[in-house]
Every structure is written in C-alpha cells, then in structure tokens.
Design a protein around this motif. Structure first.
Motif, PDB file in Angstrom:
ATOM      1  N   GLU A 145       0.805  -1.220   0.000  1.00 21.10           N
ATOM      2  CA  GLU A 145       0.000   0.000   0.000  1.00 21.10           C
ATOM      3  C   GLU A 145       0.837   1.269   0.000  1.00 21.10           C
ATOM      4  O   GLU A 145       0.370   2.333  -0.421  1.00 21.10           O
ATOM      5  CB  GLU A 145      -0.958   0.010   1.202  1.00 21.10           C
ATOM      6  N   VAL A 146       2.086   1.180   0.474  1.00 20.69           N
ATOM      7  CA  VAL A 146       2.935   2.376   0.513  1.00 20.69           C
ATOM      8  C   VAL A 146       4.207   2.231  -0.313  1.00 20.69           C
ATOM      9  O   VAL A 146       5.004   3.169  -0.377  1.00 20.69           O
ATOM     10  CB  VAL A 146       3.323   2.736   1.974  1.00 20.69           C
ATOM     11  N   SER A 147       4.410   1.099  -0.932  1.00 20.46           N
ATOM     12  CA  SER A 147       5.668   0.871  -1.641  1.00 20.46           C
ATOM     13  C   SER A 147       5.596   1.332  -3.089  1.00 20.46           C
ATOM     14  O   SER A 147       4.516   1.453  -3.674  1.00 20.46           O
ATOM     15  CB  SER A 147       6.052  -0.613  -1.598  1.00 20.46           C
ATOM     16  N   GLY A 148       6.754   1.554  -3.658  1.00 19.01           N
ATOM     17  CA  GLY A 148       6.856   1.930  -5.067  1.00 19.01           C
ATOM     18  C   GLY A 148       7.222   0.749  -5.927  1.00 19.01           C
ATOM     19  O   GLY A 148       7.902   0.901  -6.946  1.00 19.01           O
ATOM     20  N   GLY A 149       6.778  -0.419  -5.523  1.00 16.35           N
ATOM     21  CA  GLY A 149       7.121  -1.622  -6.274  1.00 16.35           C
ATOM     22  C   GLY A 149       5.927  -2.522  -6.502  1.00 16.35           C
ATOM     23  O   GLY A 149       4.885  -2.384  -5.848  1.00 16.35           O
ATOM     24  N   ALA A 150       6.071  -3.425  -7.441  1.00 16.31           N
ATOM     25  CA  ALA A 150       5.068  -4.459  -7.700  1.00 16.31           C
ATOM     26  C   ALA A 150       5.800  -5.676  -8.249  1.00 16.31           C
ATOM     27  O   ALA A 150       6.780  -5.532  -8.997  1.00 16.31           O
ATOM     28  CB  ALA A 150       4.024  -3.970  -8.693  1.00 16.31           C
ATOM     29  N   VAL A 151       5.333  -6.856  -7.869  1.00 16.72           N
ATOM     30  CA  VAL A 151       5.932  -8.101  -8.355  1.00 16.72           C
ATOM     31  C   VAL A 151       4.869  -8.871  -9.120  1.00 16.72           C
ATOM     32  O   VAL A 151       3.814  -9.195  -8.577  1.00 16.72           O
ATOM     33  CB  VAL A 151       6.486  -8.951  -7.198  1.00 16.72           C
ATOM     34  N   ILE A 152       5.147  -9.152 -10.391  1.00 13.83           N
ATOM     35  CA  ILE A 152       4.192  -9.785 -11.287  1.00 13.83           C
ATOM     36  C   ILE A 152       4.824 -11.049 -11.874  1.00 13.83           C
ATOM     37  O   ILE A 152       5.991 -11.028 -12.275  1.00 13.83           O
ATOM     38  CB  ILE A 152       3.785  -8.839 -12.435  1.00 13.83           C
ATOM     39  N   THR A 153       4.056 -12.125 -11.947  1.00 18.17           N
ATOM     40  CA  THR A 153       4.572 -13.384 -12.475  1.00 18.17           C
ATOM     41  C   THR A 153       4.403 -13.453 -13.987  1.00 18.17           C
ATOM     42  O   THR A 153       3.320 -13.191 -14.518  1.00 18.17           O
ATOM     43  CB  THR A 153       3.854 -14.587 -11.845  1.00 18.17           C
ATOM     44  N   ASP A 154       5.491 -13.800 -14.660  1.00 17.30           N
ATOM     45  CA  ASP A 154       5.448 -14.087 -16.092  1.00 17.30           C
ATOM     46  C   ASP A 154       5.203 -15.585 -16.237  1.00 17.30           C
ATOM     47  O   ASP A 154       6.103 -16.396 -15.997  1.00 17.30           O
ATOM     48  CB  ASP A 154       6.776 -13.693 -16.752  1.00 17.30           C
ATOM     49  N   THR A 155       3.995 -15.962 -16.579  1.00 16.90           N
ATOM     50  CA  THR A 155       3.637 -17.388 -16.621  1.00 16.90           C
ATOM     51  C   THR A 155       4.269 -18.114 -17.801  1.00 16.90           C
ATOM     52  O   THR A 155       4.262 -19.349 -17.841  1.00 16.90           O
ATOM     53  CB  THR A 155       2.109 -17.561 -16.685  1.00 16.90           C
ATOM     54  N   THR A 156       4.844 -17.379 -18.749  1.00 14.46           N
ATOM     55  CA  THR A 156       5.516 -18.048 -19.870  1.00 14.46           C
ATOM     56  C   THR A 156       6.897 -18.564 -19.464  1.00 14.46           C
ATOM     57  O   THR A 156       7.425 -19.495 -20.068  1.00 14.46           O
ATOM     58  CB  THR A 156       5.662 -17.098 -21.073  1.00 14.46           C
ATOM     59  N   THR A 157       7.466 -17.933 -18.418  1.00 14.61           N
ATOM     60  CA  THR A 157       8.799 -18.343 -17.963  1.00 14.61           C
ATOM     61  C   THR A 157       8.800 -18.828 -16.517  1.00 14.61           C
ATOM     62  O   THR A 157       9.811 -19.339 -16.036  1.00 14.61           O
ATOM     63  CB  THR A 157       9.789 -17.165 -18.066  1.00 14.61           C
ATOM     64  N   ASN A 158       7.651 -18.647 -15.818  1.00 18.78           N
ATOM     65  CA  ASN A 158       7.560 -18.952 -14.389  1.00 18.78           C
ATOM     66  C   ASN A 158       8.584 -18.176 -13.564  1.00 18.78           C
ATOM     67  O   ASN A 158       9.135 -18.686 -12.585  1.00 18.78           O
ATOM     68  CB  ASN A 158       7.712 -20.462 -14.136  1.00 18.78           C
TER      69      ASN A 158
END
Length: 390
Positions: A145-158
């Motif tokens: 909620e306060v961070s400047g980051g996001a982690v997203i999964t690339d399902t083509t490479t896991n």
C-alpha cells in the motif's frame, strides 16, 4: 564510530491509519475532485467484509473482481484494458498484496500507453501517472500500500518480474485494521512473516539508512509482540492493529532501504511453484539470515534486540536467527519438502535467485554456492524443530 553515509528519502504517500478509516474513501475522492473510481478488489471480498461494501456503496465506481492467486502479466493486461474503458480518474485497490500490485501495474500500463509485457522489455522510462491511486490493504504483510514496487509473475517463464519506481506509489493508503479481522490463520501467518522479513532486510541491506533502520526496528518490535498472538487468536484486535501498523512500517522501511536475498530465494520458489509470496519468503528467511549474520553481526544484534531475544554474550548475530526460527515455528510455517519443492530443482532455483535484483542489495555479494547452501539447508529440514502448535 562509523560515519553515516549520504542518503536521500522521499515517500510521498498520504497514510490514513485506524479502525473504521475505510469510510473516508468518499471524502478523499471529493477532496481531490475525483469523480469516478475503477475498483480492483479480491473476488467476493465485499460480501464478507461489510465495512468494504458500505464504503464502496458511496462511490461512483466500476468494479473489477480479481480471482485468487499471484498477479500475472496476462491478468494485469486484462485489468488495464478494463481500466482504460472505464474512463475513471482514480484507481482504488482493496485486497491483499496481489490485488494492490495488480492495480499498480495496470495503472502503470495505462500511464505508459503500453502493454505490461511490452513495458517490461523496454528501457523502463517511467512517466508520471495522470490517474490517482488509493490503496486499501486487507492483509498485514506486503506493505504494498505504501511501496513503489510491484511483483508480477510471467507465466511463460515462471519467473517473477519486479517493477520499482517512486511513480508507482499510491497517493493515499488507507490502513484499517478492521479489514484484517477475518483473515484465515494461514494467510495471517504468511503475510505476517513477509512483513517481518521486509523489516529485517531493510536493516541488513547495503542501502540501509538511519531513517529506514528506525522504522524497520519498530516494525520488527511490533511484529514480535503481535504476530504469534494474532495467528493463535485472530480475534485479538490489539494484535491485528499492531500487525497492520507493522506491515505498513515494514513497507515504508523496504522503500527507504530495500529487500535482500530472502526475497530473491523466495521469489525463485514462488515463480517455479506458484506459491504465495509471504510463504516462500518464510521458507528461507532463517537460512538467509544465518549467512548474513557472519557479515553484519552488529546489525543482527540490533535486530535480535528488537525481537526481544535475551542476551547470551555471543555478539555474533545468532540470537536474531534463533528468534526468527522460534517465530516461524510458532506460526506453523511449513518446510520446503512440505510445499512440494523438489531436490532436483534446487540448482535451477539457485540460478534464478542469482538473476534476481534483491540479492544484489545484500550487505556482501552472495556466491551461487552460498545460495545453494541456503536452499540445501532449508531442504534438509523435515519440520521446524522448535514447532509450537498455535
């Protein structure tokens, strides 16, 4: 006496903390002249948390209900398409870290006028967003909620892809402990240990600052006082409030400083096995701290003090590792074997760990052999040893 290195900190997020604060959503929009909201929310959440339903009912809103699971590039691109069609002037994210990260990434995609998959492959020149973002966490863990980051999964490479820039941050974060009251034990434990890990990492990281240390150490102290208690009794309102605050502060500390190797090892596991983020970090937290204490024992001693671990005269940071092992046992974090990690995958996990950004923020560079040792040490465990059923 060490000289304090130069540093800069800027965290322009308006934080609103307290019970019942979600009711301020409408007045925040009104005060900022915002007319239409695009709501990204965990599916079914409105029906089980009446406070959310009440607050959302007062808004002009287009809703996107996210299915359970870690955020993926394809899902973010779908959300971005719906956001674009909505003509909303504010994105509101209500849910766990996965929902908040998804909303951040979708807004980023619209801002950059690119699909997320295209932006990830680009030079990543971030543009200031025209759409506002309000985050409302319903878990106490990621600090997204306060961070400047996001982690997203690339399902083509896991593989989990990290995005990080101050322009990703929300304009407002409403942290209402009431929204966490009904969290199941496992989610409480997994998100909670992530908050602890982020705070510890902020003290260890090579980019640590005095401000970050102060925030992080208080987050650690709050977590020590409340995490095991709230896993044992989810109706403990004081513990819920303390963990909501600890999570918020850990998120701030992470952004003032950074995460370290525990997140790289954890993200490698999460990408390959599609496991919850907090769980994967908890699986390897003690093992990474065991390595780090040999390089920064004096900092580990401060962490041990914040964790309330009794002095033993060792001065080598082992107290901090011992305290974390006890907390992990108390909240029933499983071991690698329990969650399906295969011994034959450890070398691949090590390779992916070495390619992750967070490991570069550790106080002293890791070797691949050290990563292998950490994974192998975690894999040898058949249970937590100090396990205490709660």
């Amino acid at each position: 006496m060490e000289k304090i290195d130069d540093f800069m900190n800027h965290l322009p997020v308006h934080v609103i903390f307290g019970e019942g604060k979600i009711e301020q959503l409408a007045e925040i929009m009104e005060a900022d002249g915002l007319k239409k909201a695009f709501l990204v929310i965990d599916k079914g959440l409105e029906e089980i948390i009446p406070e959310i339903k009440s607050a959302v009912s007062k808004l002009n809103v287009v809703k996107y209900e996210k299915e359970p699971g870690e955020p993926t590039i394809s899902n973010v691109e779908q959300i971005a398409e719906e956001l674009k069609k909505s003509n909303a002037d504010v994105v509101i994210a209500i849910g766990g870290g996965s929902v908040i990260d998804s909303a951040k990434a979708a807004r980023l995609s619209i801002t950059q006028n690119q699909k997320l998959s295209e932006f990830i492959k680009s030079d990543k020149e971030y543009v200031k967003p025209e759409i506002s973002l309000i985050t409302v966490p319903t878990t106490a863990g990621t600090g997204s909620e306060v961070s400047g980051g996001a982690v997203i999964t690339d399902t083509t490479t896991n593989v989990k892809v990290g995005l990080a820039n101050p322009l990703i941050r929300a304009q407002y974060a409403i942290v209402d402990p009431v929204l966490t009251y009904g969290l199941p034990k496992s989610i409480t434990a997994y998100t909670g240990i992530d908050a602890v890990a982020q705070a510890i990492a902020a003290v260890m990281a090579k980019v640590r600052t005095p401000i970050g240390n102060a925030v992080a150490l208080e987050a650690i102290r709050l977590s020590k006082e409340s995490l095991a208690a709230v896993v044992k009794n989810g109706k403990d309102k004081n513990a819920r409030s303390n963990m909501a605050c600890a999570s918020l502060m850990a998120g701030l500390a992470m952004n003032i400083s950074d995460c370290t190797a525990e997140h790289s090892l954890g993200q490698a596991i999460g990408g390959m096995y599609h496991l919850p983020h907090g769980l994967t970090v908890g699986l390897v937290l003690a093992e990474t701290m065991e390595r780090e204490r040999k390089h920064i024992p004096e900092l580990m001693e401060r962490i041990a003090d914040a964790l309330g671990e009794a002095e033993d005269g060792s001065k080598d940071g082992s107290r901090a590792v011992r305290a974390i092992k006890r907390i992990i046992a108390e909240i029933d974090i499983p071991v690698l074997r329990d969650v399906g990690v295969k011994e034959e995958d450890i070398k691949t996990l090590a390779d992916r760990t070495m390619e992750d950004f967070f490991i570069t923020q550790s106080p002293v560079p890791w070797t691949r052999d050290e990563v292998l040792t950490a994974f192998e040490s975690a894999y040898q465990l058949t249970d937590r040893g100090m396990k205490v059923n709660v």
